[in-house]
Write a protein that holds these residues in place. Structure first.
Motif, PDB file in Angstrom:
ATOM      1  N   UNK A  27      -2.989  13.255   3.716  1.00  0.00           N
ATOM      2  CA  UNK A  27      -1.800  12.492   4.108  1.00  0.00           C
ATOM      3  C   UNK A  27      -2.022  10.994   3.931  1.00  0.00           C
ATOM      4  N   UNK A  28      -3.170  10.489   4.406  1.00  0.00           N
ATOM      5  CA  UNK A  28      -3.464   9.061   4.274  1.00  0.00           C
ATOM      6  C   UNK A  28      -3.535   8.633   2.813  1.00  0.00           C
ATOM      7  N   UNK A  29      -4.132   9.473   1.969  1.00  0.00           N
ATOM      8  CA  UNK A  29      -4.244   9.145   0.546  1.00  0.00           C
ATOM      9  C   UNK A  29      -2.877   9.116  -0.130  1.00  0.00           C
ATOM     10  N   UNK A  30      -2.049  10.099   0.173  1.00  0.00           N
ATOM     11  CA  UNK A  30      -0.704  10.136  -0.405  1.00  0.00           C
ATOM     12  C   UNK A  30       0.108   8.940   0.093  1.00  0.00           C
ATOM     13  N   UNK A  31       0.019   8.649   1.384  1.00  0.00           N
ATOM     14  CA  UNK A  31       0.741   7.520   1.969  1.00  0.00           C
ATOM     15  C   UNK A  31       0.314   6.207   1.312  1.00  0.00           C
ATOM     16  N   UNK A  50       5.606  -8.537   2.336  1.00  0.00           N
ATOM     17  CA  UNK A  50       4.662  -9.413   3.041  1.00  0.00           C
ATOM     18  C   UNK A  50       3.549  -8.616   3.722  1.00  0.00           C
ATOM     19  N   UNK A  51       3.797  -7.360   4.014  1.00  0.00           N
ATOM     20  CA  UNK A  51       2.860  -6.537   4.771  1.00  0.00           C
ATOM     21  C   UNK A  51       1.953  -5.668   3.910  1.00  0.00           C
ATOM     22  N   UNK A  52       2.180  -5.636   2.606  1.00  0.00           N
ATOM     23  CA  UNK A  52       1.497  -4.684   1.737  1.00  0.00           C
ATOM     24  C   UNK A  52      -0.027  -4.808   1.794  1.00  0.00           C
ATOM     25  N   UNK A  53      -0.556  -6.016   1.594  1.00  0.00           N
ATOM     26  CA  UNK A  53      -2.015  -6.189   1.531  1.00  0.00           C
ATOM     27  C   UNK A  53      -2.703  -5.766   2.826  1.00  0.00           C
ATOM     28  N   UNK A  54      -2.120  -6.145   3.939  1.00  0.00           N
ATOM     29  CA  UNK A  54      -2.715  -5.831   5.226  1.00  0.00           C
ATOM     30  C   UNK A  54      -2.701  -4.322   5.496  1.00  0.00           C
ATOM     31  N   UNK A  55      -1.575  -3.690   5.241  1.00  0.00           N
ATOM     32  CA  UNK A  55      -1.438  -2.256   5.493  1.00  0.00           C
ATOM     33  C   UNK A  55      -2.302  -1.443   4.529  1.00  0.00           C
ATOM     34  N   UNK A  56      -2.345  -1.832   3.265  1.00  0.00           N
ATOM     35  CA  UNK A  56      -3.164  -1.104   2.288  1.00  0.00           C
ATOM     36  C   UNK A  56      -4.644  -1.169   2.662  1.00  0.00           C
ATOM     37  N   UNK A  57      -5.115  -2.325   3.112  1.00  0.00           N
ATOM     38  CA  UNK A  57      -6.519  -2.453   3.519  1.00  0.00           C
ATOM     39  C   UNK A  57      -6.823  -1.578   4.738  1.00  0.00           C
ATOM     40  N   UNK A  58      -5.897  -1.538   5.675  1.00  0.00           N
ATOM     41  CA  UNK A  58      -6.082  -0.715   6.873  1.00  0.00           C
ATOM     42  C   UNK A  58      -6.108   0.769   6.497  1.00  0.00           C
ATOM     43  N   UNK A  59      -5.200   1.190   5.641  1.00  0.00           N
ATOM     44  CA  UNK A  59      -5.179   2.598   5.215  1.00  0.00           C
ATOM     45  C   UNK A  59      -6.457   2.978   4.476  1.00  0.00           C
ATOM     46  N   UNK A  60      -6.962   2.067   3.657  1.00  0.00           N
ATOM     47  CA  UNK A  60      -8.217   2.340   2.943  1.00  0.00           C
ATOM     48  C   UNK A  60      -9.370   2.504   3.938  1.00  0.00           C
ATOM     49  N   UNK A  61      -9.388   1.674   4.964  1.00  0.00           N
ATOM     50  CA  UNK A  61     -10.429   1.812   5.993  1.00  0.00           C
ATOM     51  C   UNK A  61     -10.292   3.148   6.725  1.00  0.00           C
ATOM     52  N   UNK A  62      -9.061   3.544   7.049  1.00  0.00           N
ATOM     53  CA  UNK A  62      -8.847   4.824   7.722  1.00  0.00           C
ATOM     54  C   UNK A  62      -9.313   5.985   6.846  1.00  0.00           C
TER      55      UNK A  62
END
Length: 188
Positions: A27-31, A50-62
């Motif tokens: 799910x995280x990978x697809x998201x 505006x939120x893309x970089x922050x959210x993408x980095x957080x998802x990668x960490x998860x």
């Protein structure tokens, strides 16, 4: 993949946890993939989130933390089976016990540090999505560490038995892959 540890409830819990982790990581990978594609298309259209970089980095960490727990459950982290199996018994099993203790110690320390980070960051929010608390995004540190410990413990009985029997987890996987490829080549 054999899960028989002699404890059916433990084996069942292990299988349920493995399935849950698999689906959550998928799910995280697809998201993350969807977010990246949409963000790229949006940027090509002349705008940007505006939120893309922050959210993408957080998802990668998860993905990294939860994927690491899944890998621990399957014993797929980098190991030194050949070196370990070259050590005569019972020193080999002392080596396994030492490695497990060091790994557990590290992840206990990581969980403690993660909880400390959460207390320090209480009340803070993300910069781009001000309604998302940082404690939510950083909760992956202690949760991931505790999950890793649980997964390591659940996979230990099988790993212990195979190591004591002189069976390499790495070599068994390689041999299985070679056998599969040989069958494909023979059928081609």
């Amino acid at each position: 993949m054999p899960y028989d540890t002699g404890l059916p409830m433990l084996a069942m819990f292990r299988k349920v946890l493995e399935t849950a982790l698999e689906w959550f990581v998928i799910f995280l990978m697809v998201f993350l993939t969807v977010i990246v594609i949409v963000a790229v298309l949006w940027r090509l259209a002349g705008s940007s989130f505006s939120w893309y970089d922050e959210v993408a980095a957080i998802l990668l960490a998860w993905i990294t933390y939860y994927g690491a727990a899944l890998a621990a459950l399957r014993r797929r982290h980098i190991g030194f089976d050949s070196v370990l199996l070259a050590i005569p018994m019972p020193a080999r099993m002392w080596g396994v016990a030492f490695a497990e203790a060091v790994t557990a110690g590290f992840f206990l320390l990581l969980a403690w540090a993660g909880f400390t980070v959460l207390t320090v960051m209480t009340g803070m929010n993300l910069i781009s999505l001000t309604w998302v608390p940082i404690t939510f995004t950083q909760s992956v540190i202690p949760i991931g560490a505790v999950l890793f410990l649980i997964c390591q413990a659940l996979s230990l009985p099988e790993y212990w038995a195979k190591t004591a029997a002189g069976i390499s987890l790495e070599h068994a996987e390689i041999e299985e892959e070679v056998e599969t490829e040989m069958k494909k080549a023979g059928n081609a």
